[in-house]
Design an enzyme around this catalytic site. Sequence first.
Site, PDB file in Angstrom:
ATOM      1  N   ASP A  98       0.909  -1.271   0.231  1.00  0.00           N
ATOM      2  CA  ASP A  98      -0.009   0.020   0.053  1.00  0.00           C
ATOM      3  C   ASP A  98       0.996   1.362   0.008  1.00  0.00           C
ATOM      4  OD1 ASP A  98       1.025   0.151   2.460  1.00  0.00           O
ATOM      5  OD2 ASP A  98      -0.772  -0.759   3.523  1.00  0.00           O
ATOM      6  N   GLU A 120      -0.243  -9.158  -1.018  1.00  0.00           N
ATOM      7  CA  GLU A 120      -0.644  -8.616   0.201  1.00  0.00           C
ATOM      8  C   GLU A 120      -2.062  -7.621  -0.043  1.00  0.00           C
ATOM      9  OE1 GLU A 120       0.726  -5.353   3.307  1.00  0.00           O
ATOM     10  OE2 GLU A 120       1.918  -7.095   3.985  1.00  0.00           O
ATOM     11  N   GLU A 134      -2.190   5.218   2.986  1.00  0.00           N
ATOM     12  CA  GLU A 134      -2.072   3.434   2.484  1.00  0.00           C
ATOM     13  C   GLU A 134      -3.354   2.886   2.376  1.00  0.00           C
ATOM     14  OE1 GLU A 134      -0.307   4.988   4.955  1.00  0.00           O
ATOM     15  OE2 GLU A 134       1.569   4.676   4.365  1.00  0.00           O
ATOM     16  N   HIS A 216       6.612   5.476  12.396  1.00  0.00           N
ATOM     17  CA  HIS A 216       7.146   6.248  11.142  1.00  0.00           C
ATOM     18  C   HIS A 216       5.890   6.852  10.466  1.00  0.00           C
ATOM     19  CE1 HIS A 216       5.424   3.498   8.280  1.00  0.00           C
ATOM     20  NE2 HIS A 216       5.932   2.557   8.947  1.00  0.00           N
ATOM     21  N   ARG A 218       2.632   8.596   8.708  1.00  0.00           N
ATOM     22  CA  ARG A 218       2.391  10.171   8.514  1.00  0.00           C
ATOM     23  C   ARG A 218       1.433  10.547   9.196  1.00  0.00           C
ATOM     24  NH1 ARG A 218       4.171  12.199   3.327  1.00  0.00           N
ATOM     25  NH2 ARG A 218       5.604  10.917   2.371  1.00  0.00           N
ATOM     26  N   HIS A 249      13.421   5.803  12.472  1.00  0.00           N
ATOM     27  CA  HIS A 249      13.083   5.697  10.880  1.00  0.00           C
ATOM     28  C   HIS A 249      13.770   6.982  10.366  1.00  0.00           C
ATOM     29  CE1 HIS A 249      10.773   6.142   7.217  1.00  0.00           C
ATOM     30  NE2 HIS A 249      10.362   4.932   7.446  1.00  0.00           N
TER      31      HIS A 249
HETATM   32  C1  UD1 Z   1       6.863   4.910   3.365  1.00  0.00           C
HETATM   33  C2  UD1 Z   1       5.439   4.540   2.945  1.00  0.00           C
HETATM   34  C3  UD1 Z   1       4.944   3.863   3.974  1.00  0.00           C
HETATM   35  C4  UD1 Z   1       5.588   2.606   4.539  1.00  0.00           C
HETATM   36  C5  UD1 Z   1       6.729   3.217   5.098  1.00  0.00           C
HETATM   37  C6  UD1 Z   1       7.921   1.974   5.493  1.00  0.00           C
HETATM   38  C7  UD1 Z   1       4.144   5.906   1.222  1.00  0.00           C
HETATM   39  C8  UD1 Z   1       3.292   6.998   1.261  1.00  0.00           C
HETATM   40  N1  UD1 Z   1       4.598   5.768   2.563  1.00  0.00           N
HETATM   41  O1  UD1 Z   1       6.741   5.859   4.544  1.00  0.00           O
HETATM   42  O2  UD1 Z   1       3.465   3.332   3.728  1.00  0.00           O
HETATM   43  O3  UD1 Z   1       4.931   1.990   5.768  1.00  0.00           O
HETATM   44  O4  UD1 Z   1       7.609   3.855   3.843  1.00  0.00           O
HETATM   45  O5  UD1 Z   1       8.802   2.599   6.088  1.00  0.00           O
HETATM   46  O6  UD1 Z   1       4.448   5.267   0.495  1.00  0.00           O
HETATM   47  N2  UD1 Z   1      14.368   8.536   4.015  1.00  0.00           N
HETATM   48  C9  UD1 Z   1      15.740   8.447   3.984  1.00  0.00           C
HETATM   49  N3  UD1 Z   1      16.181   7.472   3.685  1.00  0.00           N
HETATM   50  C10 UD1 Z   1      15.371   5.896   3.233  1.00  0.00           C
HETATM   51  C11 UD1 Z   1      13.948   6.154   3.711  1.00  0.00           C
HETATM   52  C12 UD1 Z   1      13.509   7.392   3.953  1.00  0.00           C
HETATM   53  O7  UD1 Z   1      16.310   9.512   4.066  1.00  0.00           O
HETATM   54  O8  UD1 Z   1      16.136   5.114   3.301  1.00  0.00           O
HETATM   55  C13 UD1 Z   1      13.605   9.713   4.166  1.00  0.00           C
HETATM   56  C14 UD1 Z   1      13.659  10.798   3.063  1.00  0.00           C
HETATM   57  O9  UD1 Z   1      14.002  12.191   3.888  1.00  0.00           O
HETATM   58  C15 UD1 Z   1      12.303  10.709   2.582  1.00  0.00           C
HETATM   59  C16 UD1 Z   1      11.625  10.559   3.854  1.00  0.00           C
HETATM   60  O10 UD1 Z   1      12.168   9.615   4.671  1.00  0.00           O
HETATM   61  O11 UD1 Z   1      12.017  11.609   1.837  1.00  0.00           O
HETATM   62  C17 UD1 Z   1       9.899   9.966   3.864  1.00  0.00           C
HETATM   63  O12 UD1 Z   1      10.015   8.818   2.746  1.00  0.00           O
HETATM   64  P1  UD1 Z   1       8.622   8.134   2.215  1.00  0.00           P
HETATM   65  O13 UD1 Z   1       8.719   6.881   1.511  1.00  0.00           O
HETATM   66  O14 UD1 Z   1       7.761   9.350   1.427  1.00  0.00           O
HETATM   67  O15 UD1 Z   1       7.548   7.864   3.714  1.00  0.00           O
HETATM   68  P2  UD1 Z   1       7.977   6.883   4.596  1.00  0.00           P
HETATM   69  O16 UD1 Z   1       7.336   7.634   5.972  1.00  0.00           O
HETATM   70  O17 UD1 Z   1       9.172   6.186   4.610  1.00  0.00           O
HETATM   71  N1  UDP Z   2      12.728  -3.339  10.139  1.00  0.00           N
HETATM   72  C1  UDP Z   2      13.928  -3.452   9.923  1.00  0.00           C
HETATM   73  N2  UDP Z   2      14.832  -2.837  10.544  1.00  0.00           N
HETATM   74  C2  UDP Z   2      14.385  -1.451  11.530  1.00  0.00           C
HETATM   75  C3  UDP Z   2      12.966  -1.601  12.002  1.00  0.00           C
HETATM   76  C4  UDP Z   2      12.146  -2.623  10.919  1.00  0.00           C
HETATM   77  O1  UDP Z   2      14.466  -4.350   9.271  1.00  0.00           O
HETATM   78  O2  UDP Z   2      15.233  -0.904  11.929  1.00  0.00           O
HETATM   79  C5  UDP Z   2      11.597  -4.333   9.540  1.00  0.00           C
HETATM   80  C6  UDP Z   2      10.600  -4.994  10.219  1.00  0.00           C
HETATM   81  O3  UDP Z   2      11.221  -6.513  10.736  1.00  0.00           O
HETATM   82  C7  UDP Z   2       9.674  -5.241   9.333  1.00  0.00           C
HETATM   83  C8  UDP Z   2       9.671  -3.920   8.451  1.00  0.00           C
HETATM   84  O4  UDP Z   2      11.040  -3.476   8.640  1.00  0.00           O
HETATM   85  O5  UDP Z   2       9.730  -6.531   8.486  1.00  0.00           O
HETATM   86  C9  UDP Z   2       8.686  -2.865   8.710  1.00  0.00           C
HETATM   87  O6  UDP Z   2       8.973  -1.540   8.022  1.00  0.00           O
HETATM   88  P1  UDP Z   2       8.049  -0.408   8.406  1.00  0.00           P
HETATM   89  O7  UDP Z   2       7.809  -0.447   9.832  1.00  0.00           O
HETATM   90  O8  UDP Z   2       9.351   0.638   7.952  1.00  0.00           O
HETATM   91  O9  UDP Z   2       6.814  -0.280   7.309  1.00  0.00           O
HETATM   92  P2  UDP Z   2       5.764  -0.780   7.616  1.00  0.00           P
HETATM   93  O10 UDP Z   2       5.524  -2.458   7.891  1.00  0.00           O
HETATM   94  O11 UDP Z   2       4.870  -0.213   8.514  1.00  0.00           O
HETATM   95  O12 UDP Z   2       4.891  -0.545   6.288  1.00  0.00           O
END
Ligand code: UD1
Ligand code: UDP
Length: 375
Positions: A98, A120, A134, A216, A218, A249
């Site tokens: 999602d 999923e 999501e 994490h 939003r 995160h």
């Molecule tokens: C995203 C997904 C969310 C998922 C989550 C898992 C969307 C809208 N959100 O949220 O559904 O549960 O990932 O973690 O698709 N960033 C880094 N390095 C990284 C990753 C993120 O610097 O490796 C920072 C960047 O500034 C980036 C920000 O995090 O712009 C947000 O990343 P984004 O994928 O938009 O949102 P998440 O909160 O990570």
């Molecule tokens: N996870 C990881 N390292 C971390 C925290 C989480 O590998 O430091 C793994 C965790 O085991 C799970 C996944 O990341 O499988 C969950 O990711 P996240 O919470 O970012 O996203 P969501 O599942 O909420 O979409």
Amino acid sequence: MKKKNLIIFGTRPEAIKMAPLVKEFKKHNATFETKVCITAQHREMLDQVLSFFEITPDFDLDLMKPNQNLYTLTADIITNLKSVLEEFKPDYVYVHGDTTTTMAASIAAFYSGAKVCHVEAGLRTFNKLSPFPEEINRTITGRIADYHFAPTLTSQQNLLRENIKEDSILVTGNSVIDALKFSSEKVISKTFLDIEIESLKGLVDESKKIILVTGHRRENHGQGFINICKALKQLAVENSNIQIIYPVHLNPNVQKPVYELLDNIDNISLINPLSYPAFVWLMTKSYFIITDSGGVQEEAPSLGKPVLVMRDTTERPEAVEAGTVVIVGTNTEKIVQQATKLLNNQNFYNSMGMLHNPYGDGTACEKIVQFIKKL
Ligand code: UD1
Ligand code: UDP
């Protein structure tokens, strides 16, 4: 002629849950030509997963921008996928869950004429603002998809209620359990050495109860995270027998409040996101988990770990019904109250800490490949 598969993902959880599918399809190279495209909606957190599962993407769109927004991310994914889809011409495109990558990639795949396969599928809260965005991402993807791989009977029922044809749905279990199995087997193998696990051994204070935290979402940015941090601080101050370990995160909307409010507290360890095996290892060491993560809610029951979920809704009702997950929202008082109950009431802890597997048996990807083979 071989069937052409394109597996697209962009964030850490999608990578963890799609890695076993990539591996499974690669076992069937005589039938399928399988390529991987990453949008790199996440960068470092995605690369960590690719490295552990030893996956080299065929296409890397490298799209992540600091503090990215939903508008440009969505547009960039659709625009950049055009050339990949036109070059490879897949018969089947696989998307997961999602995220924005999921929703935008399904639209692009639909435009290309490929069959869209949703892994999923069918998770719903029926509240379009929780989780945001999501719930809408997965609903749109469900509308577009030709094949729906639902992790549980509940998710299958959700799809049937949306008039999705029964023969396009397969109940598979969640591929996160496939990933968990792969990771556990690799970690216990004699040849595997993870430097992160080795350094965690120096951090974890075995004389204390470990509370593992992640967050994490939003919809929790802003006041939600402030409330969460207040609760964690109160728990740390009131209970010298606990150690809170929080891999933070990389989203700046999470990093800022967490480091501002929780840095330099004796029994709180703020650390970088962990590699998948190191995180799984830490889950096994934890007394319980406080999280807003979807994936962690699925993994914890099969490790027998109670979970407090910092959200108002969940699309994963199975573990709540079984009693191993409790929804606490982002209310400071409620988080502290439930965590304190888990720390002090052994009967309550035992009732939440039972081992069970509502999310599958680790054969989801095998089932998906067999289904596609028969088409
Ligand atoms: C995203 C997904 C969310 C998922 C989550 C898992 C969307 C809208 N959100 O949220 O559904 O549960 O990932 O973690 O698709 N960033 C880094 N390095 C990284 C990753 C993120 O610097 O490796 C920072 C960047 O500034 C980036 C920000 O995090 O712009 C947000 O990343 P984004 O994928 O938009 O949102 P998440 O909160 O990570
Ligand atoms: N996870 C990881 N390292 C971390 C925290 C989480 O590998 O430091 C793994 C965790 O085991 C799970 C996944 O990341 O499988 C969950 O990711 P996240 O919470 O970012 O996203 P969501 O599942 O909420 O979409």
